[in-house]
Scaffold this motif. Sequence first.
Motif, PDB file in Angstrom:
ATOM      1  N   ILE A 119       0.840  -1.207   0.000  1.00 17.07           N
ATOM      2  CA  ILE A 119       0.000   0.000   0.000  1.00 17.07           C
ATOM      3  C   ILE A 119       0.872   1.252   0.000  1.00 17.07           C
ATOM      4  CG2 ILE A 119      -1.602   1.372   1.411  1.00 17.07           C
ATOM      5  CD1 ILE A 119      -2.838  -1.356   2.312  1.00 17.07           C
ATOM      6  N   ALA A 120       1.900   1.259   0.830  1.00 17.10           N
ATOM      7  CA  ALA A 120       2.777   2.437   0.916  1.00 17.10           C
ATOM      8  C   ALA A 120       3.525   2.653  -0.400  1.00 17.10           C
ATOM      9  CB  ALA A 120       3.768   2.272   2.067  1.00 17.10           C
ATOM     10  N   MET A 121       3.970   1.575  -1.006  1.00 16.47           N
ATOM     11  CA  MET A 121       4.683   1.694  -2.280  1.00 16.47           C
ATOM     12  C   MET A 121       3.763   2.307  -3.332  1.00 16.47           C
ATOM     13  SD  MET A 121       6.638  -1.316  -4.367  1.00 16.47           S
ATOM     14  CE  MET A 121       7.024  -1.148  -6.128  1.00 16.47           C
ATOM     15  N   GLU A 122       2.520   1.863  -3.344  1.00 19.99           N
ATOM     16  CA  GLU A 122       1.596   2.422  -4.329  1.00 19.99           C
ATOM     17  C   GLU A 122       1.317   3.898  -4.047  1.00 19.99           C
ATOM     18  OE1 GLU A 122      -1.872   0.081  -5.264  1.00 19.99           O
ATOM     19  OE2 GLU A 122      -2.473   1.511  -6.823  1.00 19.99           O
ATOM     20  N   LEU A 123       1.232   4.299  -2.779  1.00 17.85           N
ATOM     21  CA  LEU A 123       1.036   5.723  -2.460  1.00 17.85           C
ATOM     22  C   LEU A 123       2.205   6.562  -2.975  1.00 17.85           C
ATOM     23  CD1 LEU A 123      -0.354   5.526   1.196  1.00 17.85           C
ATOM     24  CD2 LEU A 123      -1.614   6.207  -0.874  1.00 17.85           C
ATOM     25  N   ILE A 124       3.414   6.052  -2.829  1.00 22.27           N
ATOM     26  CA  ILE A 124       4.594   6.797  -3.302  1.00 22.27           C
ATOM     27  C   ILE A 124       4.578   6.879  -4.830  1.00 22.27           C
ATOM     28  CG2 ILE A 124       7.113   6.780  -3.415  1.00 22.27           C
ATOM     29  CD1 ILE A 124       7.039   5.389  -0.607  1.00 22.27           C
ATOM     30  N   TRP A 125       4.215   5.797  -5.479  1.00 22.26           N
ATOM     31  CA  TRP A 125       4.106   5.829  -6.941  1.00 22.26           C
ATOM     32  C   TRP A 125       3.060   6.847  -7.363  1.00 22.26           C
ATOM     33  CZ3 TRP A 125       5.227   1.729 -10.935  1.00 22.26           C
ATOM     34  CH2 TRP A 125       6.393   1.032 -10.614  1.00 22.26           C
ATOM     35  N   ARG A 126       1.923   6.772  -6.702  1.00 20.82           N
ATOM     36  CA  ARG A 126       0.780   7.543  -7.172  1.00 20.82           C
ATOM     37  C   ARG A 126       0.882   9.024  -6.867  1.00 20.82           C
ATOM     38  NH1 ARG A 126      -5.234   5.225  -6.884  1.00 20.82           N
ATOM     39  NH2 ARG A 126      -6.329   6.987  -7.764  1.00 20.82           N
ATOM     40  N   TYR A 127       1.361   9.354  -5.666  1.00 22.15           N
ATOM     41  CA  TYR A 127       1.321  10.764  -5.269  1.00 22.15           C
ATOM     42  C   TYR A 127       2.673  11.459  -5.386  1.00 22.15           C
ATOM     43  CZ  TYR A 127      -3.403   9.772  -3.923  1.00 22.15           C
ATOM     44  OH  TYR A 127      -4.722   9.405  -3.970  1.00 22.15           O
ATOM     45  N   LEU A 128       3.766  10.730  -5.253  1.00 22.38           N
ATOM     46  CA  LEU A 128       5.064  11.369  -5.490  1.00 22.38           C
ATOM     47  C   LEU A 128       5.536  11.150  -6.922  1.00 22.38           C
ATOM     48  CD1 LEU A 128       7.244  10.638  -2.315  1.00 22.38           C
ATOM     49  CD2 LEU A 128       6.020  12.742  -2.885  1.00 22.38           C
TER      50      LEU A 128
END
Lengths: 310, 310
Positions: free
Chosen positions: B257-266
Amino acid sequence: MIGLPDVELAAQRIRPHCHVTPVMTSVTIDELAGCRVFFKCDHLQKAGAFKSRGAVNAVFAHALEALQNGVCTHSSGNHGAALARAAGLRQIPSFIVVPESANPLKKEAIAHYGGQLITCDNSLAARATRLEEVRLQTGAVEVPPFDDPLIIAGQGTAGLELMVQVPDLDSMMVPVGGGGLLAGVILAANARVEVYGAEPEKADDAHRSLRTGVRVMEHQPDTLCDGLLTTLGEMNFEIIKGGAEDILLVSEAQIIIAMELIWRYLKQLVEPSSAVVLAAIMAHRETFVGKKIGVVLTGGNVDYRNLPFS
Amino acid sequence: MIGLPDVELAAQRIRPHCHVTPVMTSVTIDELAGCRVFFKCDHLQKAGAFKSRGAVNAVFAHALEALQNGVCTHSSGNHGAALARAAGLRQIPSFIVVPESANPLKKEAIAHYGGQLITCDNSLAARATRLEEVRLQTGAVEVPPFDDPLIIAGQGTAGLELMVQVPDLDSMMVPVGGGGLLAGVILAANARVEVYGAEPEKADDAHRSLRTGVRVMEHQPDTLCDGLLTTLGEMNFEIIKGGAEDILLVSEAQIIIAMELIWRYLKQLVEPSSAVVLAAIMAHRETFVGKKIGVVLTGGNVDYRNLPFS
């Protein structure tokens, strides 16, 4: 006709609400391309695309009283998200007409920023018809995605920043969809730096328009680049005719290779539309060998669950 | 025992050969996490990982005569690529022992920088045995991946830079594999900022070591985080025991989940090992709510053709 002063005014107007995005480089990409490429990271712009520049400029140029019923537009995604965000900053509603086939991440972004999504059929004609209905129903002010002096001036701020960040560029190159970014960057360059457009072969209306001198309107795009499906705007075409060095074409295969290079060596999640510029530099190597070229990575709203190179 | 002056010396030594990496933030991630997270982008470091800091520090600390037969190491990838690059800068050969199961992009990166790849079985014991053979055959100087004062001091420069870039941090947090980065950042912080480690539940040797006070050596990691498979180094553990606030555990699902947040928002391509820090912040919300936390995105050598969230 608008010009450099409009871009400079836009730069002042958007400053509180948009990032001055960073410029990145890669030794490996430069070796592969045979020139020095400076990537202006507008996928890191607010709302994930350069479109925030134009949308913020347009929304903040109007008096708030004129916008009491909100703003509306049609968009394949990035302009819609940018406009929804800009409207939110002024606390007015936004109505965004989006084709059904739009990238789901882009639709989610519009909703995230509080935009009201209105879906329509995928043709450009269907978009225009649905938008006119929405405009009449809501009384919202239309903020066009590209064929508009405030939008063009706003997008041009990307070029203005890039020329400050890398002062001795030989060329700048940007993707062409409706031509807002290309027209704006031409105004920003003000003939001090040569400016190219890059376009998918399978969405080559701007290339054909520039070659023939007549704006091509019939158009059946078939490209991965979901940000480059529209035809060239009228005002955009006038500026591009007067100032673009050329509009270079690239194949879908070249776009996919360039996109993977950006992912792999810059570690940046860019959407296919952003990759056409690197693809064009590599496909037209003889034109750019040894030069310093500034390009704009236009957006990062890629559907990473559905990659062209998996 | 090494300390802050060693990290400061390393910072001077690596300056000509490593980037001062940027710090990125995301309003959306901050909202989701309930605190302010400052991401130090060491996936944009030379060779795609913070490992270049330690490798360059180690290779440039030695006299060139001592390195005439080259350098060697074992690595799951990023340290190997970093060492191959550092060796190339001094024009000496490098021999990199890599487990067969290593991420193919990491193996390609080692070859790209001119390292000689030597594959071995996947166990830590097999790595050590094969490396000893290589060392005896070649006469190369071993540059360990983490259990080494020059490596620890080099990795610590990430923390030193971060504290300059964001001067009023409450905490820093980094992933823990062998503990080189965590130990280095503890030295850099020098008790001015509290420092946490983050570790996958399924590779929790450092957490257990800190809890029991005895370095856990038996270890069967089973995690997506291919950069965090090794056990804690001896010197690293001494520094971590003395200076780490805690080592927080996260599940594989939390990492994804955290990896996807970094991909998506950063919009940053980070590998799973880099995502454990954001996962830990979100999993231990009560500890960090309202704080300013600096974290290190450790590497971007992700196999994007094989994503955990596709």
